[in-house]
Design a protein around this motif. Structure first.
Motif, PDB file in Angstrom:
ATOM      1  N   ASP A 110       0.812  -1.219   0.000  1.00 33.24           N
ATOM      2  CA  ASP A 110       0.000   0.000   0.000  1.00 33.24           C
ATOM      3  C   ASP A 110       0.847   1.270   0.000  1.00 33.24           C
ATOM      4  OD1 ASP A 110      -2.263  -1.567   0.015  1.00 33.24           O
ATOM      5  OD2 ASP A 110      -2.717  -1.243   2.141  1.00 33.24           O
ATOM      6  N   PHE A 111       2.058   1.189   0.566  1.00 29.60           N
ATOM      7  CA  PHE A 111       2.931   2.357   0.676  1.00 29.60           C
ATOM      8  C   PHE A 111       4.338   2.009   0.182  1.00 29.60           C
ATOM      9  CE2 PHE A 111      -0.302   2.547   3.992  1.00 29.60           C
ATOM     10  CZ  PHE A 111      -0.875   3.799   3.741  1.00 29.60           C
ATOM     11  N   PRO A 112       4.499   1.765  -1.128  1.00 31.59           N
ATOM     12  CA  PRO A 112       5.783   1.299  -1.657  1.00 31.59           C
ATOM     13  C   PRO A 112       6.929   2.305  -1.516  1.00 31.59           C
ATOM     14  CG  PRO A 112       4.291   1.826  -3.442  1.00 31.59           C
ATOM     15  CD  PRO A 112       3.493   1.901  -2.166  1.00 31.59           C
ATOM     16  N   LEU A 113       6.616   3.563  -1.326  1.00 32.63           N
ATOM     17  CA  LEU A 113       7.673   4.565  -1.175  1.00 32.63           C
ATOM     18  C   LEU A 113       8.102   4.759   0.279  1.00 32.63           C
ATOM     19  CD1 LEU A 113       6.468   7.232  -3.761  1.00 32.63           C
ATOM     20  CD2 LEU A 113       8.130   5.389  -4.064  1.00 32.63           C
ATOM     21  N   THR A 114       7.481   4.023   1.181  1.00 36.37           N
ATOM     22  CA  THR A 114       7.853   4.081   2.595  1.00 36.37           C
ATOM     23  C   THR A 114       8.823   2.935   2.882  1.00 36.37           C
ATOM     24  OG1 THR A 114       5.694   5.030   3.120  1.00 36.37           O
ATOM     25  CG2 THR A 114       6.980   4.142   4.960  1.00 36.37           C
ATOM     26  N   ALA A 115      10.098   3.291   2.877  1.00 30.37           N
ATOM     27  CA  ALA A 115      11.151   2.279   3.032  1.00 30.37           C
ATOM     28  C   ALA A 115      11.037   1.524   4.356  1.00 30.37           C
ATOM     29  CB  ALA A 115      12.522   2.930   2.910  1.00 30.37           C
ATOM     30  N   ALA A 116      10.583   2.184   5.390  1.00 26.44           N
ATOM     31  CA  ALA A 116      10.500   1.519   6.697  1.00 26.44           C
ATOM     32  C   ALA A 116       9.556   0.325   6.664  1.00 26.44           C
ATOM     33  CB  ALA A 116      10.047   2.513   7.761  1.00 26.44           C
ATOM     34  N   TYR A 117       8.443   0.445   5.953  1.00 19.59           N
ATOM     35  CA  TYR A 117       7.505  -0.684   5.864  1.00 19.59           C
ATOM     36  C   TYR A 117       8.143  -1.850   5.116  1.00 19.59           C
ATOM     37  CZ  TYR A 117       3.742   2.448   7.373  1.00 19.59           C
ATOM     38  OH  TYR A 117       2.953   3.312   8.078  1.00 19.59           O
ATOM     39  N   ALA A 166      13.681 -12.289   2.118  1.00 14.65           N
ATOM     40  CA  ALA A 166      14.284 -11.198   2.891  1.00 14.65           C
ATOM     41  C   ALA A 166      15.430 -10.562   2.102  1.00 14.65           C
ATOM     42  CB  ALA A 166      14.789 -11.709   4.236  1.00 14.65           C
ATOM     43  N   ALA A 167      16.293 -11.382   1.552  1.00 10.65           N
ATOM     44  CA  ALA A 167      17.437 -10.868   0.786  1.00 10.65           C
ATOM     45  C   ALA A 167      16.969 -10.092  -0.441  1.00 10.65           C
ATOM     46  CB  ALA A 167      18.355 -12.014   0.375  1.00 10.65           C
ATOM     47  N   ASP A 168      15.959 -10.583  -1.126  1.00 13.37           N
ATOM     48  CA  ASP A 168      15.419  -9.880  -2.288  1.00 13.37           C
ATOM     49  C   ASP A 168      14.880  -8.509  -1.891  1.00 13.37           C
ATOM     50  OD1 ASP A 168      16.058 -12.017  -3.918  1.00 13.37           O
ATOM     51  OD2 ASP A 168      13.999 -12.786  -4.021  1.00 13.37           O
ATOM     52  N   GLN A 169      14.150  -8.473  -0.790  1.00 15.70           N
ATOM     53  CA  GLN A 169      13.571  -7.212  -0.325  1.00 15.70           C
ATOM     54  C   GLN A 169      14.673  -6.232   0.061  1.00 15.70           C
ATOM     55  OE1 GLN A 169      10.214  -6.657  -0.421  1.00 15.70           O
ATOM     56  NE2 GLN A 169      10.640  -4.554   0.084  1.00 15.70           N
ATOM     57  N   GLU A 178      16.826   1.015  -4.534  1.00 22.39           N
ATOM     58  CA  GLU A 178      15.866   2.096  -4.644  1.00 22.39           C
ATOM     59  C   GLU A 178      16.120   3.245  -3.660  1.00 22.39           C
ATOM     60  OE1 GLU A 178      11.860   0.563  -4.666  1.00 22.39           O
ATOM     61  OE2 GLU A 178      12.503  -1.160  -5.859  1.00 22.39           O
ATOM     62  N   PHE A 179      16.859   2.980  -2.593  1.00 21.17           N
ATOM     63  CA  PHE A 179      17.168   3.998  -1.596  1.00 21.17           C
ATOM     64  C   PHE A 179      18.684   3.967  -1.313  1.00 21.17           C
ATOM     65  CE2 PHE A 179      12.797   2.662  -0.916  1.00 21.17           C
ATOM     66  CZ  PHE A 179      12.122   3.869  -0.853  1.00 21.17           C
ATOM     67  N   HIS A 236      20.040   1.088   4.205  1.00 23.35           N
ATOM     68  CA  HIS A 236      19.802   0.220   3.057  1.00 23.35           C
ATOM     69  C   HIS A 236      20.950   0.211   2.064  1.00 23.35           C
ATOM     70  CE1 HIS A 236      15.737   1.834   4.274  1.00 23.35           C
ATOM     71  NE2 HIS A 236      15.761   0.602   4.717  1.00 23.35           N
ATOM     72  N   ALA A 237      21.891   1.124   2.217  1.00 23.77           N
ATOM     73  CA  ALA A 237      23.015   1.209   1.271  1.00 23.77           C
ATOM     74  C   ALA A 237      23.904  -0.017   1.411  1.00 23.77           C
ATOM     75  CB  ALA A 237      23.821   2.468   1.522  1.00 23.77           C
ATOM     76  N   ARG A 238      24.538  -0.362   0.331  1.00 22.07           N
ATOM     77  CA  ARG A 238      25.441  -1.511   0.342  1.00 22.07           C
ATOM     78  C   ARG A 238      26.786  -1.106   0.835  1.00 22.07           C
ATOM     79  NH1 ARG A 238      23.954  -5.190  -4.797  1.00 22.07           N
ATOM     80  NH2 ARG A 238      21.792  -5.290  -4.325  1.00 22.07           N
TER      81      ARG A 238
END
Length: 70
Positions: free
Chosen positions: A13-20, A51-54, A61-62, A68-70
């Motif tokens: 529902d909120f794909p731009l909310t990285a926390a979710y 989990a790894a894919d997400q 994306e962020f 979330h950075a590598r």
């Protein structure tokens, strides 16, 4: 599994909310740990992969987000 369903819905529902989406990835990893401990290896592997894919998508994306950075 109920938590996974709720977090999956929030992430959709909120794909731009990285926390979710990060919560969803953590929930997949937690569920994988439970499956692994219970000896359910195929289910554990599938949850670890999800989990790894997400987390991979989050990193792409962020890329400037320290969490979330590598």
């Amino acid at each position: 599994r109920e938590a996974l369903a709720v977090r999956d819905r929030l992430a959709d529902d909120f794909p731009l909310t990285a926390a979710y989406r990060a919560d969803l990835a953590r929930t997949h990893a937690d569920l994988a740990d439970v499956y692994h401990t219970a000896g359910h290896r195929p289910e554990a592997e599938l949850s670890y992969r999800r989990a790894a894919d997400q987390w991979g998508r989050l990193a792409r994306e962020f890329p400037t987000s320290p969490g979330h950075a590598r």
